[in-house]
Write an enzyme that holds these catalytic residues in place. Structure first.
Site, mmCIF file in Angstrom:
data_model
loop_
_atom_site.group_PDB
_atom_site.id
_atom_site.type_symbol
_atom_site.label_atom_id
_atom_site.label_comp_id
_atom_site.label_asym_id
_atom_site.label_seq_id
_atom_site.Cartn_x
_atom_site.Cartn_y
_atom_site.Cartn_z
ATOM 1 N N GLY A 45 0.829 -1.195 0.000
ATOM 2 C CA GLY A 45 0.000 0.000 0.000
ATOM 3 C C GLY A 45 0.867 1.248 0.000
ATOM 4 O O GLY A 45 2.018 1.212 0.447
ATOM 5 N N GLN A 50 2.972 10.111 1.042
ATOM 6 C CA GLN A 50 4.280 9.441 1.106
ATOM 7 C C GLN A 50 5.163 9.770 -0.094
ATOM 8 O O GLN A 50 6.368 9.534 -0.053
ATOM 9 C CB GLN A 50 4.105 7.915 1.201
ATOM 10 C CG GLN A 50 3.503 7.462 2.526
ATOM 11 C CD GLN A 50 3.343 5.960 2.558
ATOM 12 O OE1 GLN A 50 2.355 5.429 2.063
ATOM 13 N NE2 GLN A 50 4.317 5.271 3.117
ATOM 14 N N CYS A 94 5.849 0.045 7.167
ATOM 15 C CA CYS A 94 5.478 1.200 6.348
ATOM 16 C C CYS A 94 6.652 1.553 5.445
ATOM 17 O O CYS A 94 7.792 1.551 5.906
ATOM 18 C CB CYS A 94 5.132 2.374 7.259
ATOM 19 S SG CYS A 94 4.650 3.866 6.385
ATOM 20 N N LEU A 95 6.361 1.862 4.185
ATOM 21 C CA LEU A 95 7.455 2.200 3.265
ATOM 22 C C LEU A 95 8.161 3.490 3.676
ATOM 23 O O LEU A 95 9.303 3.717 3.279
ATOM 24 C CB LEU A 95 6.930 2.314 1.826
ATOM 25 C CG LEU A 95 6.447 0.988 1.219
ATOM 26 C CD1 LEU A 95 5.872 1.220 -0.176
ATOM 27 C CD2 LEU A 95 7.575 -0.039 1.152
ATOM 28 N N GLU A 137 -3.425 3.008 5.242
ATOM 29 C CA GLU A 137 -3.229 4.001 4.178
ATOM 30 C C GLU A 137 -4.121 5.224 4.375
ATOM 31 O O GLU A 137 -3.687 6.352 4.152
ATOM 32 C CB GLU A 137 -3.471 3.374 2.796
ATOM 33 C CG GLU A 137 -2.549 2.216 2.433
ATOM 34 C CD GLU A 137 -1.077 2.486 2.672
ATOM 35 O OE1 GLU A 137 -0.641 3.645 2.548
ATOM 36 O OE2 GLU A 137 -0.348 1.540 3.008
ATOM 37 N N HIS A 140 -2.699 7.658 6.696
ATOM 38 C CA HIS A 140 -1.687 8.549 6.107
ATOM 39 C C HIS A 140 -2.323 9.840 5.606
ATOM 40 O O HIS A 140 -1.696 10.900 5.635
ATOM 41 C CB HIS A 140 -0.994 7.863 4.920
ATOM 42 C CG HIS A 140 0.182 6.998 5.284
ATOM 43 N ND1 HIS A 140 1.313 7.497 5.892
ATOM 44 C CD2 HIS A 140 0.418 5.678 5.099
ATOM 45 C CE1 HIS A 140 2.185 6.514 6.071
ATOM 46 N NE2 HIS A 140 1.664 5.395 5.605
HETATM 47 ZN ZN LIG Z 1 2.536 3.518 5.641
#
Ligand SMILES: [Zn+2]
Length: 172
Positions: A45, A50, A94-95, A137, A140
């Protein structure tokens, strides 16, 4: 085209994203870029903040089984319209917070409404990993990270590790 992913801590990851009033080709291209960036990472996701865009847009694909067809979802203005009382705990990552993982408890099933890539409204009940991912997501879009669910000490520890990682990357 892949886009660079912002790393925590970054003020842009703490902001509330704006709703999409009208779908444009530019926004569709952003969604496609985000999917490419997410698959490449790899991740399941990604939310527009981001990649530094404060717009209510998320992409996800939680298909994990080998050989199963991918199911990329693009959600503009996603909203949780109902949540189950039943909860589920997953180890989340999380990326924007690479290599850090922690258990987070969230509703096990959620009904989500969103605008798809064609501008059509969709509603679907999601459970399992999909439910966790979509909630992560959407968080975010409200400037909330999974580490915000953790105890302050654990959150500070992760943030310090991330500050160190960012310094190392800046030097490299
Ligand atoms: Zn994340």
């Amino acid at each position: 085209m892949k886009r660079p992913i912002l790393l925590h801590p970054d003020p842009r990851l703490k902001k509330t994203a704006d709703a999409v009033p009208d779908l444009t080709d530019e926004l569709r291209a952003l969604a496609d870029d985000m999917l490419e960036t997410m698959y490449d990472a790899p991740g399941i996701g990604l939310a527009a903040p981001q990649v530094g865009v404060l717009t209510r847009l998320i992409v996800l694909d939680c298909v994990k089984e080998e050989g199963e067809a991918p199911r990329p979802l693009i959600m503009f203005n996603p909203e949780i319209v109902a949540s189950s009382d039943e909860l589920n705990t997953y180890e989340e990552g999380c990326l924007s917070i690479p290599e850090q993982f922690a258990d987070v408890t969230r509703p096990a099933e959620v009904e989500v409404r969103w605008i798809d890539r064609d501008g059509k409204e969709q509603t679907e009940a999601l459970d399992g990993l999909w439910a966790t991912c979509v909630q992560h997501e959407i968080d975010h879009l409200d400037g909330k990270l999974f580490i915000d669910y953790l105890k302050p000490l654990k959150r500070q520890l992760i943030t310090r590790k991330m500050q160190k990682l960012k310094r190392e990357r800046a030097r490299a």
